[in-house]
Write a protein that holds these residues in place. Structure first.
Motif, PDB file in Angstrom:
ATOM      1  N   MET A 284       0.856  -1.192   0.000  1.00 33.66           N
ATOM      2  CA  MET A 284       0.000   0.000   0.000  1.00 33.66           C
ATOM      3  C   MET A 284       0.881   1.227   0.000  1.00 33.66           C
ATOM      4  O   MET A 284       1.716   1.404   0.906  1.00 33.66           O
ATOM      5  CB  MET A 284      -0.913   0.018   1.214  1.00 33.66           C
ATOM      6  CG  MET A 284      -1.880   1.194   1.206  1.00 33.66           C
ATOM      7  SD  MET A 284      -2.974   1.117   2.629  1.00 33.66           S
ATOM      8  CE  MET A 284      -4.118   2.433   2.222  1.00 33.66           C
ATOM      9  N   LEU A 285       0.708   2.057  -1.015  1.00 35.63           N
ATOM     10  CA  LEU A 285       1.549   3.238  -1.167  1.00 35.63           C
ATOM     11  C   LEU A 285       1.607   4.058   0.124  1.00 35.63           C
ATOM     12  O   LEU A 285       0.560   4.438   0.671  1.00 35.63           O
ATOM     13  CB  LEU A 285       1.008   4.096  -2.307  1.00 35.63           C
ATOM     14  CG  LEU A 285       1.862   5.300  -2.702  1.00 35.63           C
ATOM     15  CD1 LEU A 285       3.209   4.855  -3.250  1.00 35.63           C
ATOM     16  CD2 LEU A 285       1.117   6.151  -3.725  1.00 35.63           C
ATOM     17  N   ASN A 286       2.830   4.292   0.615  1.00 35.02           N
ATOM     18  CA  ASN A 286       3.056   5.090   1.831  1.00 35.02           C
ATOM     19  C   ASN A 286       2.387   4.502   3.065  1.00 35.02           C
ATOM     20  O   ASN A 286       2.090   5.230   4.020  1.00 35.02           O
ATOM     21  CB  ASN A 286       2.576   6.530   1.632  1.00 35.02           C
ATOM     22  CG  ASN A 286       3.209   7.190   0.442  1.00 35.02           C
ATOM     23  OD1 ASN A 286       4.413   7.068   0.237  1.00 35.02           O
ATOM     24  ND2 ASN A 286       2.426   7.872  -0.372  1.00 35.02           N
ATOM     25  N   GLY A 287       2.128   3.202   3.040  1.00 37.11           N
ATOM     26  CA  GLY A 287       1.489   2.558   4.186  1.00 37.11           C
ATOM     27  C   GLY A 287       1.967   1.129   4.308  1.00 37.11           C
ATOM     28  O   GLY A 287       3.119   0.833   3.990  1.00 37.11           O
TER      29      GLY A 287
ATOM     30  N   SER B   4      -5.009   2.799  -2.916  1.00 37.20           N
ATOM     31  CA  SER B   4      -3.832   3.500  -2.401  1.00 37.20           C
ATOM     32  C   SER B   4      -4.173   4.851  -1.782  1.00 37.20           C
ATOM     33  O   SER B   4      -3.281   5.528  -1.268  1.00 37.20           O
ATOM     34  CB  SER B   4      -2.828   3.732  -3.533  1.00 37.20           C
ATOM     35  OG  SER B   4      -2.322   2.515  -4.017  1.00 37.20           O
TER      36      SER B   4
ATOM     37  N   ARG C 282      -6.225   7.641   0.744  1.00 36.44           N
ATOM     38  CA  ARG C 282      -6.849   7.790   2.061  1.00 36.44           C
ATOM     39  C   ARG C 282      -7.820   8.966   2.026  1.00 36.44           C
ATOM     40  O   ARG C 282      -7.616   9.926   1.275  1.00 36.44           O
ATOM     41  CB  ARG C 282      -5.802   8.082   3.143  1.00 36.44           C
ATOM     42  CG  ARG C 282      -5.010   6.865   3.568  1.00 36.44           C
ATOM     43  CD  ARG C 282      -3.982   6.491   2.544  1.00 36.44           C
ATOM     44  NE  ARG C 282      -2.896   5.718   3.123  1.00 36.44           N
ATOM     45  CZ  ARG C 282      -1.858   5.290   2.426  1.00 36.44           C
ATOM     46  NH1 ARG C 282      -1.764   5.551   1.123  1.00 36.44           N
ATOM     47  NH2 ARG C 282      -0.894   4.612   3.010  1.00 36.44           N
TER      48      ARG C 282
ATOM     49  N   SER D 201      -2.559  10.667  -0.347  1.00 36.55           N
ATOM     50  CA  SER D 201      -1.873   9.403  -0.617  1.00 36.55           C
ATOM     51  C   SER D 201      -1.011   8.970   0.562  1.00 36.55           C
ATOM     52  O   SER D 201      -0.235   8.022   0.444  1.00 36.55           O
ATOM     53  CB  SER D 201      -1.016   9.536  -1.876  1.00 36.55           C
ATOM     54  OG  SER D 201      -1.835   9.818  -2.990  1.00 36.55           O
TER      55      SER D 201
END
Lengths: 138, 146
Positions: free
Chosen positions: A108-111, B95, B97, B117
């Motif tokens: 998950m991008l940046n997660g 991807s 939020r 993001s």
């Protein structure tokens, strides 16, 4: 040579386990790494990959149910375009959630992505039925 | 009499206006136990966690007991502030939020959700997504970019 005697679904899971920690914060990086391990090239970010899997030699599947079934014999990628960043997952053999959302690994991008979770944990209720699944032999 | 009251009333109104302008929310993350939490006298419930023992996300919805249900999914956190008319619910899709501003009285979205993001951070009167956005929060009006 030993790896070729293992069934495709198990090889996909092994590749997912190999690269998940390294790419758990990057869905497209994770998909590229897993595909590369299996001799398949994917390029670009998630939105690029979603476009790529809708063209030959990839074959688009009709549903998550078909994706789960095909994951035993081929590499299956699921994805959905979004702005600015889409999302992609690697489908693996395993249970379906609600009889339609297959098991998968993703970054998950940046997660932090998820390992061996159903795709209703990747996309929300408004989008999970729009996901495109496609397969390619390796 | 009117001459005496008028300046006093004006001063009182000015004081009230100043207090209102200065009042800031103090949002904090609501801690859920067994998918239930209390915040500002409200009982909140989240349905269907990813991990019952250590949830990181819920399929939803978000219920404000006795009032309403917010039809949100993939909820990762809820934030509340004393005096604020709304809750902030953090969700994700793929991807991306989102931060939703949920009216605590009827569960409607008061203002358009914010998108990022990165994970949103909410603390006091600031809502931020690292490297992307930083907004001032208020008790009863939309966030403002800073």
């Amino acid at each position: 040579m030993a790896s070729t005697s293992i069934d495709p679904g198990t090889r996909v899971i092994a590749a997912c386990e190999k690269y998940w920690d390294q790419h758990k914060a990057d869905c497209s990086g994770f998909a590229r790494a897993v595909a590369g391990e299996l001799g398949i090239t994917l390029t670009g970010m998630a939105n690029d990959i979603v476009g790529e899997i809708q063209k030959a030699p990839w074959t688009v599947l009709a549903s998550g149910v078909d994706a789960a079934a095909m994951a035993a014999t081929a590499l299956v990628v699921g994805g959905l375009v979004d702005q600015p960043h889409g999302h992609v997952v690697i489908v693996v053999p395993g249970p379906l959630a609600h009889d339609k959302y297959p098991s998968a690994y993703w970054g998950m991008l940046n997660g932090v992505g998820k390992k061996n979770a159903t795709t209703n944990w990747a996309w929300d209720a408004a989008h999970r039925d729009q996901v495109i699944y496609a397969w390619r032999a390796f | 009499m009117a001459r005496i009251l008028t300046p006093a009333l004006a001063a009182l109104l000015a004081y009230g206006a100043a207090c209102g302008a200065l009042a800031r929310p103090d949002f904090h993350r609501v801690e859920f136990h067994n998918n239930t939490a209390s915040a500002n006298g409200l009982t909140l419930r989240l349905a269907d966690p990813d991990d019952p023992a250590h949830p990181t996300a819920w399929q939803g919805p978000l219920e404000i007991a006795g009032r309403c249900t917010a039809d949100l999914s993939l909820i990762t956190a809820v934030y509340a502030s004393p005096g604020a008319r709304y809750l902030i619910a953090a969700t994700y899709n793929g991807s991306e939020r989102y931060a939703h501003f949920i009216d605590a009285n009827n569960c409607r979205e008061l203002w358009p959700a914010m998108q990022a993001s990165h994970d949103f951070n909410v603390a006091g009167d600031i809502l931020s997504a690292p490297g992307e956005s930083r907004s001032q929060l208020f008790l009863d009006r939309p966030p403002q970019a800073r």
